[in-house]
Design a protein around this motif. Structure first.
Motif, mmCIF file in Angstrom:
data_model
loop_
_atom_site.group_PDB
_atom_site.id
_atom_site.type_symbol
_atom_site.label_atom_id
_atom_site.label_comp_id
_atom_site.label_asym_id
_atom_site.label_seq_id
_atom_site.Cartn_x
_atom_site.Cartn_y
_atom_site.Cartn_z
ATOM 1 N N ARG A 1 0.846 -1.190 0.000
ATOM 2 C CA ARG A 1 0.000 0.000 0.000
ATOM 3 C C ARG A 1 0.886 1.246 0.000
ATOM 4 N NH1 ARG A 1 -4.717 -1.877 4.342
ATOM 5 N NH2 ARG A 1 -6.183 -2.625 2.763
ATOM 6 N N PRO A 2 0.526 2.256 -0.774
ATOM 7 C CA PRO A 2 1.416 3.412 -0.924
ATOM 8 C C PRO A 2 1.562 4.254 0.336
ATOM 9 C CG PRO A 2 -0.673 3.779 -2.063
ATOM 10 C CD PRO A 2 -0.667 2.341 -1.648
ATOM 11 N N ASN A 3 0.581 4.211 1.231
ATOM 12 C CA ASN A 3 0.661 5.056 2.428
ATOM 13 C C ASN A 3 0.888 4.240 3.700
ATOM 14 O OD1 ASN A 3 -1.899 3.935 2.241
ATOM 15 N ND2 ASN A 3 -2.932 5.707 3.179
ATOM 16 N N VAL A 4 1.522 3.069 3.566
ATOM 17 C CA VAL A 4 1.856 2.246 4.731
ATOM 18 C C VAL A 4 3.335 1.888 4.669
ATOM 19 C CG1 VAL A 4 1.418 0.106 5.996
ATOM 20 C CG2 VAL A 4 -0.475 1.282 4.859
ATOM 21 N N ARG A 5 4.013 2.064 5.808
ATOM 22 C CA ARG A 5 5.393 1.605 5.942
ATOM 23 C C ARG A 5 5.484 0.659 7.132
ATOM 24 N NH1 ARG A 5 8.905 6.793 6.710
ATOM 25 N NH2 ARG A 5 6.913 7.830 7.180
ATOM 26 N N VAL A 6 6.237 -0.412 6.984
ATOM 27 C CA VAL A 6 6.499 -1.336 8.085
ATOM 28 C C VAL A 6 7.973 -1.212 8.439
ATOM 29 C CG1 VAL A 6 6.475 -3.718 8.885
ATOM 30 C CG2 VAL A 6 4.686 -2.901 7.314
ATOM 31 N N ILE A 7 8.237 -0.856 9.703
ATOM 32 C CA ILE A 7 9.605 -0.643 10.179
ATOM 33 C C ILE A 7 9.943 -1.723 11.188
ATOM 34 C CG2 ILE A 7 11.124 0.953 11.402
ATOM 35 C CD1 ILE A 7 9.270 3.207 10.426
ATOM 36 N N ARG A 8 11.056 -2.386 10.995
ATOM 37 C CA ARG A 8 11.487 -3.437 11.917
ATOM 38 C C ARG A 8 12.303 -2.822 13.044
ATOM 39 N NH1 ARG A 8 10.218 -9.064 12.467
ATOM 40 N NH2 ARG A 8 11.861 -9.990 13.750
ATOM 41 N N ASP A 9 11.949 -3.150 14.289
ATOM 42 C CA ASP A 9 12.678 -2.651 15.459
ATOM 43 C C ASP A 9 12.699 -3.773 16.487
ATOM 44 O OD1 ASP A 9 13.618 -1.357 17.756
ATOM 45 O OD2 ASP A 9 12.706 0.556 17.189
ATOM 46 N N ASP A 10 13.842 -4.466 16.602
ATOM 47 C CA ASP A 10 13.927 -5.674 17.421
ATOM 48 C C ASP A 10 14.410 -5.419 18.844
ATOM 49 O OD1 ASP A 10 12.981 -7.404 15.502
ATOM 50 O OD2 ASP A 10 14.964 -7.760 14.631
ATOM 51 N N ARG A 11 14.472 -4.197 19.261
ATOM 52 C CA ARG A 11 14.926 -3.922 20.631
ATOM 53 C C ARG A 11 13.959 -4.552 21.635
ATOM 54 N NH1 ARG A 11 14.942 2.318 20.980
ATOM 55 N NH2 ARG A 11 14.699 2.229 18.713
ATOM 56 N N PRO A 12 14.393 -4.781 22.900
ATOM 57 C CA PRO A 12 13.459 -5.237 23.938
ATOM 58 C C PRO A 12 12.292 -4.256 24.034
ATOM 59 C CG PRO A 12 15.706 -5.378 24.727
ATOM 60 C CD PRO A 12 15.772 -4.653 23.413
ATOM 61 N N PHE A 13 11.115 -4.800 24.327
ATOM 62 C CA PHE A 13 9.918 -3.959 24.277
ATOM 63 C C PHE A 13 10.070 -2.718 25.148
ATOM 64 C CE2 PHE A 13 5.850 -2.611 26.094
ATOM 65 C CZ PHE A 13 5.243 -2.171 24.930
ATOM 66 N N ASN A 14 9.880 -1.573 24.528
ATOM 67 C CA ASN A 14 9.847 -0.284 25.213
ATOM 68 C C ASN A 14 8.901 0.591 24.402
ATOM 69 O OD1 ASN A 14 10.454 2.536 25.814
ATOM 70 N ND2 ASN A 14 12.210 1.776 26.982
ATOM 71 N N PHE A 15 7.688 0.737 24.898
ATOM 72 C CA PHE A 15 6.647 1.455 24.163
ATOM 73 C C PHE A 15 7.106 2.861 23.785
ATOM 74 C CE2 PHE A 15 2.833 4.156 24.019
ATOM 75 C CZ PHE A 15 2.063 3.472 23.098
ATOM 76 N N SER A 16 7.775 3.529 24.709
ATOM 77 C CA SER A 16 8.219 4.897 24.445
ATOM 78 C C SER A 16 9.250 4.935 23.326
ATOM 79 C CB SER A 16 8.803 5.506 25.724
ATOM 80 O OG SER A 16 7.836 5.554 26.746
ATOM 81 N N ALA A 17 10.238 4.053 23.398
ATOM 82 C CA ALA A 17 11.300 4.058 22.395
ATOM 83 C C ALA A 17 10.763 3.699 21.016
ATOM 84 C CB ALA A 17 12.403 3.086 22.809
ATOM 85 N N LEU A 18 9.854 2.740 20.945
ATOM 86 C CA LEU A 18 9.290 2.337 19.656
ATOM 87 C C LEU A 18 8.554 3.497 18.997
ATOM 88 C CD1 LEU A 18 7.927 -1.202 20.620
ATOM 89 C CD2 LEU A 18 9.968 -0.695 19.260
#
Length: 723
Positions: free
Chosen positions: A496-513
């Motif tokens: 989809r043209p207006n969707v991006r999926v970004i991979r972030d494998d750090r330990p879960f941290n809602f703020s950092a994500l």
């Protein structure tokens, strides 16, 4: 596995802190289950508030687990299932009794049986039986936010009663005030009930603060007793000044005639059948001294039943510009600097019924928001009489029409594009619809997730299928998903043209994500959205963005419902149940809440990040979410920092979404998570201290104890009786 919900605002426990030493073995199953539930909830609260993560804490966790197992066994037992019909019958009987009591109370609030019958007959003719049923259900539901007459009477006796000793103290304090302004009390009269008129005048004569004048303008009353009574009192006390209008001009012109008599530095507005408590003007004078830059004041209020009993106290928010647009906080008691009122032009003819609201709007345009101060005490007793809006805000339809026009004209003068209407036909509350930016600004919707593809798909597809906002992008933050079906869905999304999926494998941290995703966002506005959200209102994004686009506004939060149509997020109160808790938590849909606040757009200190819109520039200005708060309180801390930066946070009930977080989620007391939670609690307490106990959007006379019902009276108010 789905991501944990950011829990800056954990659902409040529903039981007390009292933990019985044992559950009585000889009790009935129902009593035993209730006692076990109270014990478990009490242990959980005690554990959470202790801040301990030692062996004793682990022992308590084991005790909780054992008690929860016993609860499960009881609830699944044969005898519990067999007796279900009897329990249901008992509940129905209790509901019937509560319905009868509610109906009797509604009759009293409308000034008696005849007035109530006339009111509901008019509704029946206009809306049919459905209108009657709908209002009946709302009366029943709304009473969960009202204290019983007995409870309020007890509270008054403990916290709002003046004896001779206190009276002497107040007189001494009044005499010692550095500034002792003359306060002109303005009263328009017309065919007044003589007993009520005398009670009003006597309440002013009884004021412990002596520097007042009572300016009464009679609007050509045909009943001679009214004028005779006014002349009697004017002859008795030189501070009572009267003018007798020769021609009836309605309340605005009569109020202007009373204003013409005023020589005081401030004026207070009083209706001819209401009364002031004897300390009212002292509290006003004390507030004038304590806040020398303030030019407008308003207080809390309650109502007088036809029998003369105090009831239905409204403990208001501190100054709340958005709430004031839809609900006149100055009525009652409203106090204005006299020069300001005259500069604004006094009362405008044609706004009868909402003339006070129109006046306050024009005064604030001149003086500014910083010139308004809320006095958190009941300084006005509003009498319930047939036809009065004290009984219901819809009693005078012309008042609603005038109120809509007053707000429309105010917004037009301010250059704000908006429309104004009524929230619902059976509540005297307004709704402001701001126009969204044109052309539509780009909104970056940030959704962190880890697997849980069914929830994520439901969330994203509802955004695409239901949203009418034309310009958004979605940034999905993949925090280590591994399931093939999730990864396959990501591939679909990426097409989809207006969707991006970004991979972030750090330990879960809602703020950092979220911070990492916002840094990549292209939008002027960002929307933080949980992956377990489902859109209800097609215009949800228009509503949130249009509010966030208003100058001075910061974070804007939505109305989130559980799938069973009970309220998950109606705004957040600091200090409620600890660090922070939800307003109107688990309220049934279709209910108005505490004095309409569950259906009123308003400024709040905190809104949840489960669905939050804010300008990207403000997000970056305050440093985003603090990554020290990995799971809990990140939204609470963020919103406080936005507020401290000078922005106003807003909650709107008109952007509705479902939140599929479990409505009956149990405790999350795994040792490592509990230790992390306690660290975040301590960080919040260290950073924000006592400010957590004084939320300006929540009155200090209301309880922070979540074992009580929402908006219950505080056992010990967080403000002194005459502070």
């Amino acid at each position: 596995m789905t991501l944990p919900t950011p829990r800056g605002t954990a659902p409040p426990p529903q039981n007390t802190d009292t933990v019985p030493e044992h559950v009585p073995g000889g009790a009935s199953e129902a009593d035993r289950i209730a006692a076990l539930e109270a014990t478990v909830a009490g242990l959980q609260r005690r554990l959470a508030s202790s801040g301990r993560a030692d062996q004793a804490a682990e022992d308590q966790q084991k005790t909780i687990a054992l008690l929860e197992a016993e609860l499960t066994a009881l609830r699944t037992s044969l005898s519990w299932r067999v007796t279900a019909p009897l329990r249901a019958a008992s509940v129905r009987a209790q509901q019937a009794n509560r319905s009868f009591e509610s109906a009797a109370r509604a009759v009293r609030m409308r000034g008696g049986l005849r007035s109530a019958l006339a009111h509901y007959y008019a509704i029946f003719r206009k809306e049919g039986i459905d209108g009657i049923v709908r209002r009946g259900r709302r009366i029943l539901a709304s009473e969960q936010f009202e204290d019983s007459p007995e409870a309020y009477a007890s509270w008054i006796e403990q916290h709002d009663t003046i004896d001779d000793a206190k009276r002497d103290i107040l007189r001494a304090r009044a005499a010692a005030l550095p500034r002792q302004p003359l306060i002109s009390v303005l009263v328009p009269t017309y065919n007044s009930d003589i007993a009520f008129l005398r009670a009003m005048i006597e309440s002013v004569l009884a004021q412990v603060y002596p520097h007042w004048e009572l300016c009464i303008a009679d609007d050509a009353s045909p009943h001679p007793e009214v004028v005779a009574t006014l002349r009697e009192y004017a002859a008795r006390d030189s501070r009572i000044r009267i003018t007798l209008r020769e021609q009836n001009g309605h309340i605005s012109e009569a109020s202007n005639s009373a204003l013409a008599l005023a020589t005081g530095e401030f004026v207070a507005l009083l209706d001819h059948d209401d009364i002031l408590p004897e300390h009212a003007l002292y509290n006003v004078a004390a507030a004038i001294n304590a806040h020398p830059r303030a030019r407008l004041f308003y207080s809390d209020e309650d109502k007088l039943t036809p029998e003369g009993r105090r009831s239905a106290p409204y403990f208001k928010s501190d100054w709340n510009p958005e709430l004031f647009l839809v609900q006149n906080l100055f009525s009652h008691l409203g106090v204005y600097e006299t020069a300001l009122m005259r500069q604004a032009g006094g009362f405008r003819k044609g706004f009868e019924g909402s003339q006070d609201h129109d006046l306050a709007l024009r005064c604030i345009e001149i003086a500014g928001h910083d010139a308004v101060h809320h006095i958190a005490h009941v300084l006005y007793h509003w009498r319930i009489v047939p036809g009065s809006t004290a009984g219901a805000g819809t009693e005078k339809p012309y008042a609603l029409t005038a109120g809509i026009r007053a707000v429309e004209e105010h917004l037009a003068r301010a250059g704000v594009r908006a429309t104004v209407g009524q929230v619902a036909s059976d509540i005297g509350l307004l709704r402001v619809r701001y126009a969204p930016p044109s052309p539509a600004a780009l909104v970056s919707i940030v959704i962190p997730t880890r697997d849980g593809v069914d929830l994520l798909r439901q969330c994203i597809e509802s955004v695409f299928a239901k949203s009418t906002y034309p310009n958004f992008e979605i940034i999905v933050v993949d925090n280590g998903s591994v399931k093939p079906e999730t990864l396959a869905y990501f591939d679909t999304l990426s097409a989809r043209p207006n969707v991006r999926v970004i991979r972030d494998d750090r330990p879960f941290n809602f703020s950092a994500l979220n911070n990492a995703a916002v840094a990549l966002a292209r939008g002027e506005f960002v929307c933080l959205l949980n992956n377990d959200i489902e859109v209800i209102s097609p215009d949800w994004l228009e509503e949130l963005v249009s509010i966030a686009a208003q100058p001075g506004n910061g974070a804007v939060g939505a109305c989130l419902w559980y799938p069973n149509d009970t309220l998950q997020h109606g705004g957040v109160v600091l200090g409620l149940g600890g660090i922070a808790g939800h307003m109107h938590y688990k309220m049934r849909r279709g209910t108005f809440g505490y004095f309409g606040r569950a259906v009123a757009m308003q400024n709040l200190s905190v809104v949840t990040a489960a669905c939050l819109v804010i300008r990207k520039s403000i997000y970056e200005e305050v440093g985003g979410l603090d990554e020290q708060f990995a799971v809990a309180f990140n939204d609470v801390d963020f919103c406080i920092r936005v507020r401290e930066a000078g922005y106003r946070n807003v909650w709107t009930p008109h952007a509705e979404l479902y939140h599929h977080e479990s409505a009956t989620r149990g405790s999350d007391m795994a040792p490592e998570k509990f230790q992390r939670f306690q660290r975040e609690v301590r960080l919040m307490e260290t950073r924000w201290g006592d400010s957590l106990l004084r939320d300006p959007a929540y009155n200090p006379n209301l309880s922070l104890d979540t074992s009580k019902r929402p908006f219950a009276l505080a056992d010990e108010p967080r403000i002194g009786q005459f502070d």
